[in-house]
Scaffold this active site. Structure first.
Site, PDB file in Angstrom:
ATOM      1  N   ALA A 149      -0.226 -32.000 -52.616  1.00 49.85           N
ATOM      2  CA  ALA A 149       0.436 -31.303 -51.369  1.00 49.85           C
ATOM      3  C   ALA A 149       0.281 -31.771 -49.976  1.00 49.85           C
ATOM      4  O   ALA A 149       0.587 -31.227 -49.197  1.00 49.85           O
ATOM      5  CB  ALA A 149      -0.004 -29.885 -51.435  1.00 49.85           C
ATOM      6  N   ALA A 150      -0.059 -33.217 -49.994  1.00 53.72           N
ATOM      7  CA  ALA A 150      -0.410 -33.697 -48.785  1.00 53.72           C
ATOM      8  C   ALA A 150       0.744 -33.621 -47.654  1.00 53.72           C
ATOM      9  O   ALA A 150       0.795 -33.219 -46.570  1.00 53.72           O
ATOM     10  CB  ALA A 150      -1.056 -34.951 -48.888  1.00 53.72           C
ATOM     11  N   GLY A 151       1.820 -34.316 -48.085  1.00 53.05           N
ATOM     12  CA  GLY A 151       3.288 -34.293 -47.430  1.00 53.05           C
ATOM     13  C   GLY A 151       3.703 -33.017 -46.938  1.00 53.05           C
ATOM     14  O   GLY A 151       4.123 -32.909 -45.993  1.00 53.05           O
ATOM     15  N   ASP A 152       3.676 -32.163 -47.769  1.00 57.28           N
ATOM     16  CA  ASP A 152       4.236 -30.621 -47.749  1.00 57.28           C
ATOM     17  C   ASP A 152       3.338 -30.064 -46.892  1.00 57.28           C
ATOM     18  O   ASP A 152       3.831 -29.615 -45.696  1.00 57.28           O
ATOM     19  CB  ASP A 152       4.506 -29.872 -48.768  1.00 57.28           C
TER      20      ASP A 152
END
Length: 181
Positions: free
Chosen positions: A126-129
């Site tokens: 979930a890093a990018g989101d």
């Protein structure tokens, strides 16, 4: 398009429209959002040939990773990617995410670099989101770009230190308390 028109009718000039390339009728949405005077953030993921044909002028923010930036510009180095996009899209802020090397933000006048906060990485799902959500959330709360970039990097650091996707996304309070290791 009728449903999208109905949804957009609830928004006005200055509101933020977040889009990514997996949305149907993206070109129509971009044009419609521009006509309404909305501030538009576009993430070109997943990249495809259709995106190269779209008019991206007039968007407020373009957030993409190095691979996507290279595909759009033909450049390989982060700074060259950023400068090429900025020259093609005057008035657009470009946020180039660099994974473990952080992110860069260019606005045509200056380029800011944001390092990652060192944490023990558990899951990057979930890093990018998380980064995107906290960046745009910061801007919507009136933060300047550099502050929103820092806040987004802190949120992403918290997220990657936890397992899972949605369950790893931190609250605003957790991000505000985070200072890195």
């Amino acid at each position: 398009n009728a449903y999208m028109e109905q949804v957009l009718s609830g928004f006005s000039a200055g509101d933020i429209l977040m889009l990514q390339n997996e949305i149907s009728n993206l070109s129509w949405l971009l044009e419609r959002g521009k006509k309404k005077g909305m501030r538009i953030m576009l993430n070109p993921s997943p990249m495809d040939g259709a995106l190269a044909e779209m008019d991206l002028t007039g968007i407020s923010w373009l957030m993409l990773n190095e691979t996507e930036g290279g595909a759009l510009t033909g450049e390989g180095e982060p700074e060259a990617i950023l400068r090429t996009l900025l020259s093609r899209l005057p008035g657009t802020q470009v946020i180039l995410t660099l994974g473990k090397d952080g992110a860069m933000l260019g606005d045509g006048k200056k380029i800011l670099r944001q390092p990652c906060f060192p944490v023990k990485t558990v899951d990057t799902t979930a890093a990018g989101d998380t980064f995107t959500g906290f960046f745009i959330g910061g801007l919507s709360q009136g933060m300047e770009g550099v502050k929103a970039l820092d806040w987004a990097a802190r949120a992403a650091a918290v997220a990657v230190s936890r397992a899972g996707a949605a369950t790893s996304i931190p609250s605003k309070e957790e991000v505000d308390r985070f200072s890195g290791i």
